[in-house]
Design a protein around this motif. Structure first.
Motif, PDB file in Angstrom:
ATOM      1  N   GLY A  38       0.969  -1.663  -0.274  1.00 45.53           N
ATOM      2  CA  GLY A  38      -0.023  -0.257  -0.076  1.00 45.53           C
ATOM      3  C   GLY A  38       0.951   1.531  -0.281  1.00 45.53           C
ATOM      4  O   GLY A  38       0.170   2.523  -0.243  1.00 45.53           O
ATOM      5  N   GLY A  91      -5.775   3.329   6.438  1.00 45.71           N
ATOM      6  CA  GLY A  91      -6.331   2.454   5.324  1.00 45.71           C
ATOM      7  C   GLY A  91      -6.351   2.025   3.929  1.00 45.71           C
ATOM      8  O   GLY A  91      -6.280   1.569   3.168  1.00 45.71           O
ATOM      9  N   VAL A  92      -4.795   2.620   3.531  1.00 44.88           N
ATOM     10  CA  VAL A  92      -4.589   2.242   2.214  1.00 44.88           C
ATOM     11  C   VAL A  92      -3.836   0.667   2.380  1.00 44.88           C
ATOM     12  O   VAL A  92      -1.952   0.936   2.930  1.00 44.88           O
ATOM     13  CB  VAL A  92      -3.200   3.008   1.624  1.00 44.88           C
ATOM     14  N   ASP A  94      -2.740  -2.467   0.580  1.00 47.29           N
ATOM     15  CA  ASP A  94      -2.465  -3.341  -0.509  1.00 47.29           C
ATOM     16  C   ASP A  94      -1.681  -1.824  -1.498  1.00 47.29           C
ATOM     17  O   ASP A  94      -2.577  -1.435  -2.218  1.00 47.29           O
ATOM     18  CB  ASP A  94      -2.986  -4.692  -0.655  1.00 47.29           C
ATOM     19  N   THR A  96      -3.285  -2.469  -4.642  1.00 47.74           N
ATOM     20  CA  THR A  96      -4.840  -2.131  -5.411  1.00 47.74           C
ATOM     21  C   THR A  96      -5.028  -0.707  -4.939  1.00 47.74           C
ATOM     22  O   THR A  96      -5.381   0.065  -5.491  1.00 47.74           O
ATOM     23  CB  THR A  96      -6.184  -3.096  -5.242  1.00 47.74           C
ATOM     24  N   ALA A  97      -5.558  -0.807  -3.045  1.00 48.40           N
ATOM     25  CA  ALA A  97      -5.733   0.852  -3.288  1.00 48.40           C
ATOM     26  C   ALA A  97      -3.977   1.738  -3.026  1.00 48.40           C
ATOM     27  O   ALA A  97      -5.121   2.711  -3.543  1.00 48.40           O
ATOM     28  CB  ALA A  97      -6.024   0.175  -1.889  1.00 48.40           C
ATOM     29  N   ALA A 100      -5.278   3.070  -6.583  1.00 43.59           N
ATOM     30  CA  ALA A 100      -6.438   3.624  -6.745  1.00 43.59           C
ATOM     31  C   ALA A 100      -5.734   5.441  -6.504  1.00 43.59           C
ATOM     32  O   ALA A 100      -7.009   6.399  -7.170  1.00 43.59           O
ATOM     33  CB  ALA A 100      -7.667   3.056  -5.645  1.00 43.59           C
TER      34      ALA A 100
END
Length: 191
Positions: A38, A91-92, A94, A96-97, A100
């Motif tokens: 992340g 809250g981030v 991995d 993928t997050a 984004a």
């Protein structure tokens, strides 16, 4: 004349979602994800990103005129890697997050930033200042700033016609009057 921080376009936001501060200052842009846990690369719009990389909270949002949808993220860890930052946000978790978030702007409250020293300025404070030369001729307003390897460069003009590019160095910028909203420069009108 160090410049500590920048705004992407010099505009102060007028409407922000989720309680984002009204005095938001844009400091950088999220780049590529790093690794699988992340982390993200951050391109700073500042010449001293270490000065703001330890702030406990960052706001992330899209590059738009009204800056809707800004969200708060706690900053878990941030290190300087060359000319970029490597950041881990709450809250981030991995890749993928992290992917984004690519392209989002990073902002903080102006009040959270350290005070400037003598002869130091935040870029956002310079945008919009009237620029006059030593002959009291108006050259326009500061439209924005560019970072070059040698020094920062002022984009000066009326926003409609041609722009002048003036190096932000002591030999050119003679006086910065934030209270009077003006800059005095050693630059001729026909240059």
């Amino acid at each position: 004349m160090p410049l500590l921080a920048a705004s992407a376009d010099g505009n102060r936001p007028t409407q922000l979602d989720e309680g984002a501060p009204a005095d938001l200052v844009v400091l950088g842009r999220i780049g590529a994800a790093y690794g699988v846990r992340g982390a993200v690369h951050v391109q700073p719009f500042a010449d001293d990103p270490a000065a703001w990389s330890t702030l406990p909270q960052w706001w992330l949002g899209r590059d738009s005129d009204e800056l809707h949808g800004w969200r708060s993220f706690g900053l878990r860890r941030c290190t300087l890697r060359g000319d970029r930052l490597l950041a881990c946000l709450d809250g981030v978790a991995d890749r993928t997050a992290a992917e984004a978030l690519r392209g989002l702007l990073v902002g903080v409250s102006r009040q959270a930033l350290p005070p400037t020293g003598n002869g130091e300025y935040y870029w956002v404070d310079l945008v919009g200042l009237e620029v006059t030369n030593t002959r009291a001729e108006s050259l326009g307003r500061v439209l924005g700033l560019l970072e070059t390897p040698a020094n920062a460069v002022l984009r000066v003009g009326d926003g409609v016609g041609e722009e002048r590019l003036l190096p932000f160095v002591g030999a050119v910028v003679l006086e910065v009057d934030l209270a009077g909203r003006c800059l005095r420069v050693d630059w001729e009108a026909d240059w």
